[in-house]
Each structure stands twice: as structure tokens, then as C-alpha cells.
Design an enzyme around this catalytic site. Sequence first.
Site, short mmCIF file in Angstrom:
data_model
loop_
_atom_site.label_atom_id
_atom_site.label_comp_id
_atom_site.label_asym_id
_atom_site.label_seq_id
_atom_site.Cartn_x
_atom_site.Cartn_y
_atom_site.Cartn_z
N ARG A 146 12.14 -8.78 5.91
CA ARG A 146 11.61 -8.43 4.88
C ARG A 146 13.43 -7.70 3.85
O ARG A 146 13.84 -6.89 4.21
CB ARG A 146 10.71 -7.64 4.51
CG ARG A 146 10.33 -6.81 3.57
CD ARG A 146 9.42 -6.44 3.27
NE ARG A 146 8.62 -5.17 4.32
CZ ARG A 146 7.58 -5.16 4.11
NH1 ARG A 146 6.67 -5.62 4.00
NH2 ARG A 146 6.99 -3.82 5.28
N ARG A 161 13.67 -1.78 4.02
CA ARG A 161 12.46 -0.03 4.78
C ARG A 161 13.36 0.54 6.23
O ARG A 161 13.38 -0.39 6.89
CB ARG A 161 11.33 -0.74 4.55
CG ARG A 161 11.25 -1.05 3.46
CD ARG A 161 9.25 -0.93 3.17
NE ARG A 161 8.31 -0.38 4.17
CZ ARG A 161 7.39 -0.78 4.16
NH1 ARG A 161 6.80 -1.38 3.72
NH2 ARG A 161 6.70 -0.70 4.71
N ARG A 195 3.91 0.55 14.85
CA ARG A 195 2.78 0.48 13.98
C ARG A 195 1.74 -0.59 14.41
O ARG A 195 0.57 -0.44 13.67
CB ARG A 195 3.75 -0.20 12.69
CG ARG A 195 4.74 0.46 11.46
CD ARG A 195 5.38 0.75 10.96
NE ARG A 195 5.16 -0.81 9.71
CZ ARG A 195 5.87 -0.99 8.99
NH1 ARG A 195 6.89 -1.93 9.28
NH2 ARG A 195 5.68 -2.07 8.02
P1 ADP Z 1 2.97 -1.61 5.85
O1 ADP Z 1 1.22 -1.94 6.27
O2 ADP Z 1 3.42 -2.51 6.24
O3 ADP Z 1 3.09 -0.80 7.20
P2 ADP Z 1 2.51 0.29 4.52
O4 ADP Z 1 3.89 0.67 3.47
O5 ADP Z 1 1.63 0.23 3.92
O6 ADP Z 1 3.15 -0.43 4.72
O7 ADP Z 1 2.40 1.49 4.79
C1 ADP Z 1 4.53 2.30 5.06
C2 ADP Z 1 3.54 3.67 6.06
O8 ADP Z 1 2.80 4.67 4.92
C3 ADP Z 1 2.82 3.65 7.27
O9 ADP Z 1 3.60 3.06 8.43
C4 ADP Z 1 1.90 5.11 7.25
O10 ADP Z 1 3.34 6.17 7.60
C5 ADP Z 1 1.94 5.23 5.73
N1 ADP Z 1 0.66 5.19 5.61
C6 ADP Z 1 0.32 3.78 4.51
N2 ADP Z 1 -0.75 4.65 3.56
C7 ADP Z 1 -1.62 4.91 4.63
C8 ADP Z 1 -2.44 5.34 4.90
N3 ADP Z 1 -3.69 4.96 4.32
N4 ADP Z 1 -3.08 6.96 5.93
C9 ADP Z 1 -2.05 7.40 6.18
N5 ADP Z 1 -0.78 6.83 6.15
C10 ADP Z 1 0.32 5.89 5.14
#
Ligand code: ADP
Length: 222
Positions: free
Chosen positions: A128, A161, A172
Site C-alpha cells: 500500500r 505508512r 495490529r
Molecule cells: P488500519 O485499519 O489499516 O489499521 P487505521 O488508519 O484505521 O488503519 O488506524 C491506524 C492506527 O490508528 C491504529 O493502529 C491505531 O493505533 C490508531 N487508531 C485508529 N482508530 C482508532 C480507534 N478507534 N481506537 C484506537 N486507536 C485507533
Amino acid sequence: MKIVLLGPPGAGKGSLAGLLKDQFSVAHISTGDMLRDEMKTGSALGVEIKSLIEKGALVSDELVIRLVEQKVSKDPSVAKGYMLDGFPRTVAQAEALDVMLTRLGKPLDFALCMEADTNLILKRLTGRRVCKKCGAIFHLINKPSKVLGVCDECQGELCQRADDNEETIKKRMDVYYASTQPIIDYYAKQQKLKRLDGNLETVDLCEALVKIIDENKSAHSH
Ligand code: ADP
Ligand code: ZN
């Protein structure tokens, strides 16, 4: 339309929302994007967020709940609805969302769960590339930009990223299964759960979701 997109990283939530937000004139609310925006400001909070994201850990419920509450209760961009991407990610967040939406008198339509195979997720996330300027998503193999490293939409620079490396992706995924997957059950109990196969390509996912939205509309119109 007010829906939640649920699923592990790499299931295609962001790509799907990116494709559908214009078609339905709804907002794409990504807590990940909001947190990365805060990181870019270089604030103390941003620095704290950065260290958590780069470890593959979650930021606090309190912070993301506050961010989402500001958006869904005040932001004019959500007038026609929204797709929540990456929130809720814990049962506490799902409960807080219900409380705020009940207070606003605007409950969710449904939560859409999309899961994908781990191998596919790894391939999607390691390949990505994201535009620094407009956030458009590309993939080295599946969706290459016309010019390597340059965004087709805005000519911005494409980057990887910091959390899209194999080690952090695995972290993750663990966090997803431990903290986020229980929410699937939470929405199933409310009879608000729909499912899509996250192994599908984005265009096919998109078509399947449009069908679900139509069915949901006709089911509630009589
Ligand atoms: P992906 O779904 O690909 O893991 P995101 O961009 O949604 O990527 O999230 C990246 C990071 O941001 C997460 O691994 C976490 O650290 C943080 N994050 C995003 N949304 C939340 C949430 N709702 N609660 C806690 N941490 C979050
Ligand atoms: Zn761009």
C-alpha cells in the site's frame, strides 16, 4: 446513511469508503486519518499518538470518542450521513457511540463486517502507498499510480505508512482479534450486523455494499 465499517486492517474499509463517499454524498470518517492529521501538526498529543501508532497499539478510547463525537454532532459534512472507518475498535467505543447517537436521535443503520485472509492482508498492506497530500490509496501491484511514487489525483508524493511493515501489521492483527472482533457480536446482538467478503476486490465490494444498502432501505420503508 449511517454505517460502521468493521474488519481487520487491510480488509478494504478505507478503499471502499473512498469509493462510495462521492456516490452517496456521505462523509468518510476515519479515526486513523484524524489521528495522522494530529501527528502531522507535531503537537505533544501528536507525538504521543505517533509512538502508539508506530507500535501498532491503540490510542485511548477517550481520545477517539471525543474526536468522533465532535464530527458526528457538529460537522456539516455529515448532514447526509457517514461511513465510520476504524471506529469503534473496542466494545467501550461501540457503547459510547450508541450513547451519543441515541442522544442525537440518529441511530446507526448497520455495521458492515468485512474480513479477509491474513496472507492477502499482508500483501495489501505491505504494497500500500498513500498520497501525503490528498490521502488517495494506491498499491504497488494491484493499483499502481501512473508515475511511480506520484499521486494520479493531485501529483502529491506517495508514501508508505510507518505502520505498514510486516512486524507492525502482525501486531495490529493481534490487537484486532483481541479488542475489535468482540464488537462483531455486539452488533449481531442488536441485529445490526451485515457481512461482506473482504477478500473481494474494491469494485466488487462496492457493488455488494450498494445492494445491501438498497435492501436495507426497502426493508425499512414498509
Ligand atoms: P488500519 O485499519 O489499516 O489499521 P487505521 O488508519 O484505521 O488503519 O488506524 C491506524 C492506527 O490508528 C491504529 O493502529 C491505531 O493505533 C490508531 N487508531 C485508529 N482508530 C482508532 C480507534 N478507534 N481506537 C484506537 N486507536 C485507533
Ligand atoms: Zn494525492
